[in-house]
Motif scaffolding. Sequence first.
Motif, short mmCIF file in Angstrom:
data_model
loop_
_atom_site.label_atom_id
_atom_site.label_comp_id
_atom_site.label_asym_id
_atom_site.label_seq_id
_atom_site.Cartn_x
_atom_site.Cartn_y
_atom_site.Cartn_z
N TYR A 1 31.60 -10.80 21.12
CA TYR A 1 32.61 -11.27 20.17
C TYR A 1 33.36 -10.06 19.61
N LEU A 2 34.68 -10.21 19.55
CA LEU A 2 35.54 -9.19 18.96
C LEU A 2 36.17 -9.77 17.69
N THR A 3 35.85 -9.17 16.56
CA THR A 3 36.39 -9.59 15.27
C THR A 3 37.42 -8.56 14.82
N LEU A 4 38.60 -9.03 14.46
CA LEU A 4 39.70 -8.17 14.03
C LEU A 4 40.13 -8.57 12.62
N GLN A 5 40.40 -7.58 11.77
CA GLN A 5 40.87 -7.87 10.42
C GLN A 5 41.63 -6.67 9.89
N LEU A 6 42.70 -6.97 9.14
CA LEU A 6 43.51 -5.95 8.50
C LEU A 6 42.93 -5.66 7.12
N THR A 7 42.65 -4.41 6.85
CA THR A 7 42.09 -4.01 5.55
C THR A 7 43.08 -3.09 4.86
N CYS A 8 43.22 -3.28 3.56
CA CYS A 8 44.15 -2.50 2.76
C CYS A 8 43.47 -2.14 1.44
N ASN A 9 43.65 -0.95 1.00
CA ASN A 9 43.16 -0.54 -0.30
C ASN A 9 44.08 -1.06 -1.40
N SER A 10 43.51 -1.60 -2.46
CA SER A 10 44.25 -2.12 -3.62
C SER A 10 45.26 -3.18 -3.21
N SER A 11 44.93 -3.91 -2.15
CA SER A 11 45.78 -5.00 -1.68
C SER A 11 47.18 -4.54 -1.33
N ASP A 12 47.32 -3.27 -0.91
CA ASP A 12 48.62 -2.72 -0.54
C ASP A 12 48.68 -2.61 0.98
N CYS A 13 49.34 -3.56 1.60
CA CYS A 13 49.46 -3.56 3.06
C CYS A 13 50.88 -3.23 3.50
N GLY A 14 51.66 -2.58 2.64
CA GLY A 14 53.04 -2.29 2.99
C GLY A 14 53.85 -3.57 3.05
N ASN A 15 54.70 -3.69 4.08
CA ASN A 15 55.47 -4.91 4.25
C ASN A 15 54.87 -5.83 5.29
N ALA A 16 53.62 -5.60 5.64
CA ALA A 16 53.00 -6.37 6.72
C ALA A 16 51.83 -7.18 6.17
N SER A 17 51.98 -8.48 6.18
CA SER A 17 50.84 -9.34 5.89
C SER A 17 50.15 -9.74 7.18
N VAL A 18 50.88 -9.67 8.30
CA VAL A 18 50.34 -9.96 9.62
C VAL A 18 50.82 -8.86 10.57
N VAL A 19 49.89 -8.23 11.26
CA VAL A 19 50.22 -7.22 12.26
C VAL A 19 49.75 -7.70 13.62
N SER A 20 50.23 -7.03 14.64
CA SER A 20 49.91 -7.42 16.01
C SER A 20 49.16 -6.28 16.70
N VAL A 21 48.11 -6.64 17.37
CA VAL A 21 47.34 -5.69 18.18
C VAL A 21 47.20 -6.25 19.59
N VAL A 22 46.95 -5.35 20.52
CA VAL A 22 46.74 -5.73 21.93
C VAL A 22 45.32 -5.35 22.31
#
Length: 764
Positions: free
Chosen positions: A455-476
Amino acid sequence: MEVYFLRSLLFVTLTVGILGEVSDGQVTFVSELSSKPAQKLSRYGWYGNVRLQRFHIPEDAAVARWLFSVNRGHGFHCGPHNVTIHIRRGAPPVINPVGLVFPNATLWSPALSLTLPVTSHSSTTFNVSDPAPGDWYLAAHLPRDDGRIEQKGFPSCSYFFQPQLSVRRAVDTPILQQATTLPQSAAPDKPARLKLFVPEFASSLSVSVADCSWGEGLESGNCPLVLRLGSSSLREDPVTVNCSAIGCFATLSAPPWDTWIRVVVESTHDNHTVTFNITSNYTVGCKPKSVGLAGDDDLSKLRRNNSDSNSTLAANSSMVTEAVTHSNTSNSLFSSSSGCVWSVPVLCEELDVLSLRFTPLNGPNVSVTHTRPTLLSYPLPAHASGGTLNLQLTLNTTNVTLGNSSRVVACLSPWAPVLGLNHSQPCRTGYAVQVNTSVPKAVVKLPFPQSTTWYLTLQLTCNSSDCGNASVVSVVPEVYTSACVEDCGTYGECRLLRSYSYLYAACVCKAGWSGWGCTDDSTAQSYGRQVTAALLLTLSNLLFLPPIVVAFRRCYITEASVYLFTMFFSTFYHACDQPGVAVLCIMDYDTLQYCDFLGSVSSIWVTILCMARVRDTLKYTLFMLGALLIAMSMQLDRRGLWNMLGPILFAVLAMVTAWVYRGVRRRHCYPPSWQRWALYLIPGIACALIGVCVYIFAETEDNYYYTHSLWHILVASSVVFLLPPKEKNREAWGWARGWSWSWRPRVCGYTLCHSSKDELYTVT
């Protein structure tokens, strides 16, 4: 005798299994025995020297007992040695007995190792209580190879390894249902055994024991029970809890999905049977409402994926530029209220032996958000565990700006996923990687992955809830299996190995390189040394020019042709056989090797027969008959001892017979000239014997390039000394005197007249 003993033991075992061994009135045990044939062990140089065996342990096995037997053969100089045995569940063991370097980004876990000292016959047993079901692999080998090249057919020391497995399993284990209390009892020698099923998306499992009592009640408020939850896989032991007061409970976090979990409760009281109530409960933390696509979209996506597999990289790059939009469209197929996980369907394609490719069905780009993890599953069959599992994770930052502290965290884990990848819940049971804007690509290589669902689990983590302008990013995520790590690089060759019906692959290194992927250059040969070795092994064959010239001047045209054939193919065979980058192959390697071996033995054959000085008709008949037989034997086994020794002994016997015959007829030693013995025969025989000793006893992998070159020089020199002088009744091109292009027979009545006298041998 040994086969009869095993059959008898199997019969007794099956008889006991049929009658049954009732342990506690609830569970019946039967025994099963499996054995593998004895195999000859080798010194460890690469994974191909390992003797790999596979055993299957069934469900509900209570005890697995291996018997390892090692017998020493009656060889030459067989001293005591240590045999190393590695054991692993689910895949062949990844070993590193000589402490070499693994390739970059290659992760592995050491297997359990046992050392068995061997004198003449040694055996040991290894027990595993409550073993995990599935395939278990054993790998055995001798200590590190000393590099000496052993010629096939000569006496050598041999050790034979034979493993046997005896399993005692329960056939009617009670099932512990979810949230259901089940009364049980446990005695000192009769533990309570149960099993429960864990479905998908279960995040935790707990088992509790309550109402513990025996006889007239508790003594001092103690509950003499030990609760074990799970199975033993050598790397992981069951969760064990000593009960106190009137009960206890055990918790298994991230239990394996879609499998049966074993529960064993043992009594530590010496004289009483303890009764208790047991209950199980599992928690489903994250579970989407639906997994996959709706309706007939699965088949349409599959057809589109197959058509896209032949597209160019340029087309694929155009898909990446619209990654975020495409991924958002893909994920809209899932319900927005599906909970805490996005599950992406994956297509599995079988490309070749030990080669699988996993592709997300919605396209190569996968959306990742910081609010919930994205989950991909990769079922790995048993026949693919002999290769390497590769993960390459690439972050697509097109039209997306991530904060400096933002990153995509991934966890690749077997058996069950890690569904939370924040700072408080790291990747505990798998392999963690991460990508960000500064490091947009991460690679993980797992040699010999376990045969289960990964199983491959992917998640975006941001410090202090600061993810720039991206709430959803794309990975390959690119996940695939290959035979070897990076195809063994420049200085290695990936070879497919087989243990009965099981296939696996390993790298064999050259030019002094070593390691799992031939990336360890601690003992690597420099380019200058590789060129020197190539020049020595090829140019040393030019020493066959003097034998060719001598044979030609003495009118031995056939012998000179054989020497020329040997020199040519030996030169280009060694030019093609080089382990490094200084390689030149004018033909197929197998063809060059065959011609080199054929020419070498044929040269010895014609030289000794030429020394016998027999009639031309008999000599050329033996030449042709010997060449045909040598060609046949080389096709059967090129490195066999008798392929070279047989023709040599026969030719020597023919030569000695001819010499003895002439000596008896002439009543003096043959050849009669002491100068011939002192200046030619004795030096030639000495060169030949020294060359044979160097070839058999002195060659190692380290000194091969100059010892084998010395062998070329000595053999060529011996031919110069051993070739007999020119026969007086031969012309320049080797035809007997009396023959010419204008020869005409003289007729004497009804018969041909021939006045010349045949000379059997002329001493010069």
